[in-house]
Write an enzyme that holds these catalytic residues in place. Structure first.
Site, short mmCIF file in Angstrom:
data_model
loop_
_atom_site.label_atom_id
_atom_site.label_comp_id
_atom_site.label_asym_id
_atom_site.label_seq_id
_atom_site.Cartn_x
_atom_site.Cartn_y
_atom_site.Cartn_z
N GLU A 160 17.08 -17.54 -16.19
CA GLU A 160 16.10 -16.61 -16.75
C GLU A 160 16.62 -15.17 -16.80
O GLU A 160 16.19 -14.39 -17.63
CB GLU A 160 14.76 -16.69 -16.02
N HIS A 172 24.29 -40.43 -13.36
CA HIS A 172 23.41 -41.05 -14.37
C HIS A 172 23.28 -40.20 -15.63
O HIS A 172 22.38 -40.39 -16.42
CB HIS A 172 22.03 -41.32 -13.77
N ARG A 205 4.18 0.50 -7.72
CA ARG A 205 4.25 -0.52 -6.68
C ARG A 205 3.10 -1.51 -6.76
O ARG A 205 3.10 -2.52 -6.07
CB ARG A 205 4.23 0.14 -5.29
N CYS A 237 0.84 -1.20 0.00
CA CYS A 237 0.00 0.00 0.00
C CYS A 237 0.88 1.25 0.00
O CYS A 237 2.04 1.21 0.39
CB CYS A 237 -0.86 0.03 1.25
N LYS A 271 5.70 -11.04 -16.56
CA LYS A 271 5.55 -11.26 -15.12
C LYS A 271 4.40 -12.21 -14.83
O LYS A 271 4.46 -13.02 -13.91
CB LYS A 271 5.32 -9.91 -14.42
N GLU A 282 15.22 -24.19 -8.27
CA GLU A 282 14.88 -22.77 -8.26
C GLU A 282 16.12 -21.91 -8.53
O GLU A 282 16.06 -20.92 -9.26
CB GLU A 282 14.24 -22.42 -6.90
N TRP A 319 -3.26 -2.21 -1.55
CA TRP A 319 -2.98 -3.57 -2.02
C TRP A 319 -3.64 -4.45 -0.97
O TRP A 319 -3.17 -4.56 0.15
CB TRP A 319 -1.46 -3.77 -2.07
N LYS A 331 16.39 -19.30 -11.62
CA LYS A 331 16.67 -17.88 -11.40
C LYS A 331 17.85 -17.44 -12.26
O LYS A 331 17.80 -16.42 -12.92
CB LYS A 331 17.00 -17.68 -9.90
N ASN A 378 -0.88 1.85 6.22
CA ASN A 378 -0.11 0.76 5.61
C ASN A 378 0.24 -0.24 6.71
O ASN A 378 0.45 0.16 7.86
CB ASN A 378 1.22 1.28 5.03
N GLY A 379 0.37 -1.51 6.35
CA GLY A 379 0.78 -2.51 7.33
C GLY A 379 -0.41 -3.33 7.80
O GLY A 379 -1.47 -3.34 7.17
#
Ligand code: F6R
Length: 616
Positions: A496, A512, A27, A2, A611, A489, A75, A493, A101-102
């Site tokens: 990409e 193997h 944001r 937010c 995204k 992962e 948000w 990362k 916010n929060g």
């Protein structure tokens, strides 16, 4: 996350707030609003779902004016994205407006108490309790400052908020913070407020940052600060010399790097309010989010999960937690495969859908298939109001805030922690996890933000390692046990964002096939933190070193044998085995980031990627 803005001075406060909100748009948000005090001292509030342009139109149509105003982009975390839940929120008398916010952790208890006193709530948000508390304390306190100081005493959680009062003789904005950032910009006969410096720097570069516990009173001619104890204090003026573009990224070169650095905060936030204590003082979890999943209290006999990319890797870690802690057999599928197969699903199974965006086409189609089979479903998702959260029976919101960089970072660690909490809750219900074990894991989770800080503090070393290996022809990421999905992962990362081929997997598998790749131009990253199979992993490392493959080992200090096998060692703090994936992931994020940066790649928007993948 937010965003908060505020203005008091000689210009149009409404226009200034809109300008500030536009600066915060990058944001991400789902709704916005402005409250203004006009020259007659009346309060007018307008809120709108969607873009700031919608809000601007609504304010214009209503003819809202005023030189004192506060604004917000929301948000959603508590309550759906809707006009009703958008900020500012107003008390029963319509005199006080609040933007926040929060998260107010004790909002449910405060709401119940205020309702008993006759307060009427109009939204589902945690924020609205602040407006009613200000109303409740104002008469007694006599000033807005006094009321806010008393209200802060009642709040638990992390927050930053600002309040305006419609009938004050002195026009003022009172603001305070505890955990959520707030900055005040000084002009000539005007003062600006924002949760992010980017919203004020177009007007002024002279700013003051609120410290935790500070309450500040903003008037056109300046600001007065009070500390937690109520004593008047001075705060230093900082001159901002960043470019506006750099400020959006919090001063970092890339959003991805900023978001990696957000993780101590996001990791802390996800546990807050969810970790409780039993009568013996032991930590436990009881997730209200699971109620809709566990109708009649029955724990599913099997879990099927389908997701994509990074969220698929998080699902693999979730499988490990669900099987180890909750003893529930779990099968994880790649969503683009699951949707076209004929998966064997039983009536007592449950379905798990992990997604940052909640809009990924293959993930949504997999959920639809599970729902056709009448499976109860749980979404672990970062975006409230997204299709996934609307279609799943139950949602666990990861509350990591908007992720702007295309490469997912903080969303992944939040997904992993969410699945750990789900597994602990189910394990406690089934008795497969003891209360002492749950307490020990949750205590470790509480320390995790500090452990991640220590990894971030080691960035210069990680960057140096990345530079030494940046020109490798390919990378191999290897682990065993719960570190296998972390290796996958790490490889995703790196490839990409750097475009260098990278493969991840189980260290025991190299003989193997993958070992054929090894030569001095292929670097191998070993997740060599303590584990039940550590000696086996060290044998795998020897096999790579013997073939002259450069090795980077991620290990805790004191790990033996690395000096002869590894070219580079990155030390991480020792944490419980269940939590080590989270610490190791942050190292791999930084490593991938610095390899890509060394190669001069476009890190936040890698070629060919979006995204959110809303089409097949
Ligand atoms: C990689 C990445 C992607 C996403 C994938 C699924 O860094 O971000 O692999 O994880 O596209 O997206 P969500 O999680 O939004 O369903």
């Amino acid at each position: 996350m937010c965003g908060i803005v505020g203005y008091i001075g000689f210009r149009s406060g409404v226009a200034e707030c809109l300008r500030g909100l536009e600066r915060l748009e990058y944001r991400g948000y789902d709704s916005s609003g402005v409250a203004a005090i006009d020259t007659q001292g009346a309060l007018a509030v307008r809120r709108a779902v969607g873009g700031v342009a919608n809000l601007s139109q609504s304010l214009e149509e209503a003819g809202v004016v005023g030189k004192t105003a506060i604004g917000h982009t929301r948000w959603a975390t508590h309550g759906e994205p809707s006009e009703q839940n958008a900020h500012p929120h107003v008390d029963c008398t319509g005199r006080f407006a609040v933007v926040h916010n929060g998260i107010i952790e004790n909002h449910a208890a405060l709401r119940a108490e205020l309702k008993l006193k006759g307060h009427k709530f109009r939204s589902d948000t945690d924020t609205e309790v602040i407006a009613h508390l200000v109303e409740e304390t104002f008469e007694d306190a006599g000033t807005l400052l006094g009321a806010v100081q008393q209200v802060v005493e009642r709040l638990r959680g992390t927050f930053g908020f600002a309040v305006v009062y419609s009938e004050g003789e002195d026009k003022e904005i009172v603001t305070t913070r505890s955990g959520s950032p707030l900055v005040i910009g000084l002009g000539d006969d005007e003062v600006f407020l924002a949760s992010d410096v980017v919203a004020v720097m177009e007007r002024t570069r002279r700013v003051l940052f609120l410290e935790d516990g500070d309450v500040a009173v903003l008037r056109p001619d300046g600001v007065t600060f009070y500390d937690q104890a109520g004593a008047q204090v001075e705060r230093d003026v900082t001159e901002i010399d960043w470019s506006a573009e750099a400020a959006e990224r919090g001063g970092f070169e890339h959003f991805m790097r900023k978001e990696i650095g957000d993780q101590p905060g996001t990791v802390e936030r996800i546990g807050s309010g969810r970790i409780l204590f039993d009568h013996k003082g032991r930590r436990r979890v009881e997730l209200s989010e699971l109620d809709a999943l566990l109708e009649g209290g029955t724990v599913p006999s099997r879990i099927a999960a389908a997701a994509c990319g990074t969220s698929y890797h998080a699902s693999l870690v979730a499988k490990w937690y669900l099987e180890r802690l909750a003893k529930i057999p779990t099968d994880v599928f790649i969503a683009s495969e699951f949707r076209y197969e004929e998966p064997l699903l039983g009536q007592t199974d449950a379905f798990l859908s992990i997604s940052q965006s909640g809009e990924t086409a293959d993930t949504l189609a997999s959920l639809a298939l599970a729902r056709e089979t009448k499976l109860a479903s749980l979404a672990i998702c970062n975006v409230i109001g997204s299709r996934l959260t609307r279609e799943a029976d139950a949602t666990f919101l990861t509350q990591a805030g908007p992720e702007v960089g295309v490469a997912s970072t903080k969303a992944f660690t939040s997904q992993v922690i969410a699945s750990l909490l789900v597994a602990l809750d189910l394990g406690l219900r089934r008795g497969s996890v003891s209360h002492d074990e749950a307490d020990a894991i949750l205590a470790g989770l509480e320390r995790l933000p500090t452990d991640i800080e220590r990894v971030l503090d080691d960035e210069a070393h990680i960057e140096a390692v990345a530079r030494r290996h940046a020109n490798a022809r390919a990378f191999l990421f290897l682990g065993r046990g719960v570190q296998v999905p972390v290796a996958l992962e790490g490889a995703l990362k790196l490839k990409e964002i750097s475009y260098t081929p990278a493969e991840g997997g189980a260290a025991g598998e190299i003989k193997h096939g993958p070992i054929a790749l090894i030569d001095p131009e292929v670097s191998t990253i070993f997740l060599a933190t303590p584990s039940p199979t550590h000696r086996k992993l060290m044998a795998n490392m020897s096999a790579i070193a013997a073939r002259k493959g450069p090795v980077i080992a991620i290990a805790t200090p004191g790990t033996r044998g690395l000096d002869t096998l590894a070219q580079d060692v990155i030390h991480v703090p020792h944490v419980r085995y269940e939590l080590q994936p989270l610490v190791n992931t942050v190292v791999l994020q930084l490593l991938g980031y610095h390899v890509a940066r060394t190669l001069g790649r476009e890190i936040d928007k890698p070629r060919n990627l979006a995204k959110s993948v809303t089409v097949e």
